[in-house]
Design an enzyme around this catalytic site. Structure first.
Site, PDB file in Angstrom:
ATOM      1  N   ASP A   6      41.203  58.848  -1.226  1.00 23.33           N
ATOM      2  CA  ASP A   6      41.799  59.917  -0.419  1.00 23.33           C
ATOM      3  C   ASP A   6      42.535  59.260   0.746  1.00 23.33           C
ATOM      4  O   ASP A   6      42.331  58.072   1.032  1.00 23.33           O
ATOM      5  CB  ASP A   6      40.739  60.908   0.085  1.00 23.33           C
ATOM      6  CG  ASP A   6      39.692  60.270   0.987  1.00 23.33           C
ATOM      7  OD1 ASP A   6      39.197  59.174   0.627  1.00 23.33           O
ATOM      8  OD2 ASP A   6      39.369  60.830   2.047  1.00 23.33           O
ATOM      9  N   GLU A  18      36.409  60.096   2.011  1.00 25.27           N
ATOM     10  CA  GLU A  18      36.076  59.140   3.076  1.00 25.27           C
ATOM     11  C   GLU A  18      36.728  59.514   4.397  1.00 25.27           C
ATOM     12  O   GLU A  18      36.127  59.425   5.459  1.00 25.27           O
ATOM     13  CB  GLU A  18      36.513  57.723   2.661  1.00 25.27           C
ATOM     14  CG  GLU A  18      35.954  56.616   3.533  1.00 25.27           C
ATOM     15  CD  GLU A  18      36.835  56.222   4.720  1.00 25.27           C
ATOM     16  OE1 GLU A  18      36.382  55.404   5.523  1.00 25.27           O
ATOM     17  OE2 GLU A  18      37.964  56.739   4.864  1.00 25.27           O
TER      18      GLU A  18
HETATM   19  C1  LIG Z   1      37.936  52.086   8.064  1.00 22.87           C
HETATM   20  C2  LIG Z   1      38.478  53.140   7.153  1.00 22.87           C
HETATM   21  N1  LIG Z   1      39.614  52.646   6.492  1.00 22.87           N
HETATM   22  C3  LIG Z   1      38.848  54.373   7.949  1.00 22.87           C
HETATM   23  O1  LIG Z   1      39.946  54.466   8.442  1.00 22.87           O
HETATM   24  N2  LIG Z   1      37.915  55.313   8.072  1.00 22.87           N
HETATM   25  C4  LIG Z   1      38.082  56.559   8.782  1.00 22.87           C
HETATM   26  C5  LIG Z   1      36.855  57.374   8.434  1.00 22.87           C
HETATM   27  C6  LIG Z   1      36.570  58.532   9.300  1.00 22.87           C
HETATM   28  C7  LIG Z   1      35.857  58.532  10.422  1.00 22.87           C
HETATM   29  N3  LIG Z   1      35.805  59.785  10.871  1.00 22.87           N
HETATM   30  C8  LIG Z   1      36.488  60.501  10.049  1.00 22.87           C
HETATM   31  N4  LIG Z   1      36.936  59.732   9.092  1.00 22.87           N
HETATM   32  C9  LIG Z   1      38.173  56.344  10.277  1.00 22.87           C
HETATM   33  O2  LIG Z   1      37.576  55.425  10.804  1.00 22.87           O
HETATM   34  O3  LIG Z   1      38.867  57.154  10.949  1.00 22.87           O
END
Ligand SMILES: C[C@H](N)C(=O)N[C@@H](Cc1c[nH]cn1)C(=O)O
Length: 496
Positions: free
Chosen positions: A118, A183
């Site tokens: 996603d 994710e």
């Molecule tokens: C590290 C990963 N690629 C990423 O960007 N994760 C998101 C996941 C997330 C956290 N809160 C909502 N979604 C992020 O760190 O923003």
């Protein structure tokens, strides 16, 4: 007999003989166009997990992923993880989780690769130079939403298995995949799936590999920590409908004014979190950490240049790294209901909802943060004596994750990076969140290693996200010594 963990951790480098290795490299070199095409096909799918209107695309993305793994002869399942409840009580089907298995030899170790397909939202009009859903090669950089985060890294691992298969080489380990589609919104439903399959799918897994992060600089890296994230909605509701600011401005206590007022009490201009209890919970920076950060190469001027700012919150390296990785922070992301289109509409919005998040670190706890934020905002709001209504909700509560960089998994990772790049990796942490990492560790009890594949300037979540030429150039200069080869090569496991 199983190979010892250390040499068997990584698919290629640590176990392949020299001739096998060079065959694999050759295979990968000669299949660059196919790899880029596969990425192009995946980037074209707008698998935005935060936009309910894109849910059909997200379902298609999961099916496309499963189909690729099926075509390779994997034992593939699309696991139903139920529904999510939207504000207002509407139920929406969650994208299925793709699981796959290649090899089932009890004498081998089993690695489980986790990734997600996603993406964050992206629109051309956000300021992209190219269509975010049409993978575009500019000077060897591959631009497209999700290219770096996390579609190309997921494909890299899939193509690694495929390279072995194509060459009729035996995989040195059994490989499992867990690929999800939520994710970016906190991995909804995946926690339950992991708990349910703890004694089945995960029972023979020896360790978990995640490549959903990036290097810090031009130095190869291994990541041993991620921050968690608590994501909040703060809704202020007032009049029953939007009002003309000329007719009603001055008589009505405006929801937006209340909201901006309370948001301004979350963090001071110099980055101090003002919510009582948050800073107190944070594990103190140890001397050892201080020394590790001191030894890491990090060019502050380059970092500023990359993001286009003249000044940062801190001016020295250790403070900057510590506040990037291991101290919490508050970010305000947006206000739903606020007028944000071009033009000069003069409305008083009747209901506005702020979205902000707190990146958290050991020893913070999402349940505690939820209470602290809610109590604090309600107390600040009460002082305004406003007739409007405040509602605070935490919609994501992902814990931070931390590994021991001296663990045998990391020793194996260091050996592999050294062999490929001819230099030791930086041991870094990630300021962002991989919501499921901590849950994987806690529920399955398996070790996790994060092997970043993204470059420091890939720009995930930003406009013009890309798989960077820079990393490939480094990779090529240090490994292939052939600058003609396309950057996508980086995403193929022979680098590890
Ligand atoms: C590290 C990963 N690629 C990423 O960007 N994760 C998101 C996941 C997330 C956290 N809160 C909502 N979604 C992020 O760190 O923003």
């Amino acid at each position: 007999m199983k190979l010892p963990v250390l040499p068997s951790i990584l698919l290629v480098i640590s176990t392949a003989h020299a001739f096998q290795y060079s065959e694999l490299v050759q295979y990968v070199d000669s299949h660059q166009e196919e790899y880029v095409e596969a990425l192009r096909e995946w980037v074209a799918i707008e698998s935005d997990s935060s936009n309910v209107l894109k849910r059909p695309d997200l379902h298609r993305m999961m099916e496309t992923t499963a189909q690729k793994l099926r075509q390779m002869g994997g034992t593939v399942e699309l696991v139903d993880i139920g529904e999510q409840e939207l504000p207002g009580g509407i139920m929406l089907t969650l994208p299925k989780v793709v699981t796959a298995r290649f090899g089932n030899d009890p004498s081998k170790h089993t690695v489980c690769v986790y990734g997600h397909v996603d993406i964050q939202p992206a629109k051309l009009e956000d300021g992209w130079a190219t269509d975010p859903y049409n993978l575009t090669d500019i000077n060897g950089n591959l631009y497209g939403r999700g290219a770096s985060d996390n579609k190309a890294p997921v494909l890299a691992w899939i193509h690694a298995v495929e390279a072995y298969q194509a060459l009729n080489m035996e995989l040195p380990v059994n490989v499992k995949f867990v690929i999800e589609g939520m994710e970016e919104t906190g991995s909804n439903g995946l926690d339950t799936m992991i708990m349910t399959q703890k004694d089945t799918f995960f029972s023979d897994v020896d360790y978990i590999i995640i490549s959903d992060c990036g290097w810090l600089s031009r130095q190869p890296a291994l990541t041993y920590g991620t921050r968690g994230n608590c994501y909040f909605l703060a809704e202020v509701e007032g009049p029953k409908q939007d009002l003309h600011s000329g007719a009603y401005g001055g008589t009505v206590i405006e929801p937006m004014t209340d909201l901006i007022g309370i948001l301004d009490t979350l963090i001071s201009p110099n980055g101090k979190i003002l919510i009582p209890g948050i800073r107190e919970a944070v594990a103190p920076l140890s001397d050892e950490e201080w020394k590790m950060y001191q030894d890491i190469q990090f060019d502050i001027d380059n970092y500023k240049k990359k993001i286009g700012v003249s000044q940062l919150m801190y001016s020295n390296k250790v403070d900057l790294l510590a506040h990037m990785w291991r101290y919490p922070t508050v970010s305000i992301h947006g206000i739903e209901g606020a007028f944000s289109d071009p033009g000069t509409k003069t409305v008083i919005p009747s209901k506005v909802t702020a979205k902000f998040s707190i990146r958290q670190v050991p020893n913070m706890d999402p349940a505690m943060v939820k209470r602290q934020v809610s109590d604090y905002l309600h107390s600040v709001f009460a002082k305004r004596k406003s007739p409007n209504k405040l509602k605070v909700t935490m919609v994501i509560g992902a814990k931070p994750w931390l590994a021991d960089p001296q663990h045998p998994l990391y020793e194996a990772g260091k050996t592999a990076v050294k062999r490929v790049f001819g230099m030791d990796p930086d041991l870094i942490r990630e300021g962002a969140t991989i919501p499921i990492a901590r849950m994987f560790q806690d529920v399955t009890g398996k070790g996790i290693i994060m092997l970043p594949i993204g470059a420091f300037d890939d720009g995930p979540h930003s406009q013009n996200e890309k798989m960077s030429q820079f990393v490939s150039t480094t990779h090529l200069s240090l490994f292939h010594k052939d600058f003609q080869i396309k950057p996508y090569k980086l995403m193929n496991v022979p680098i590890y």
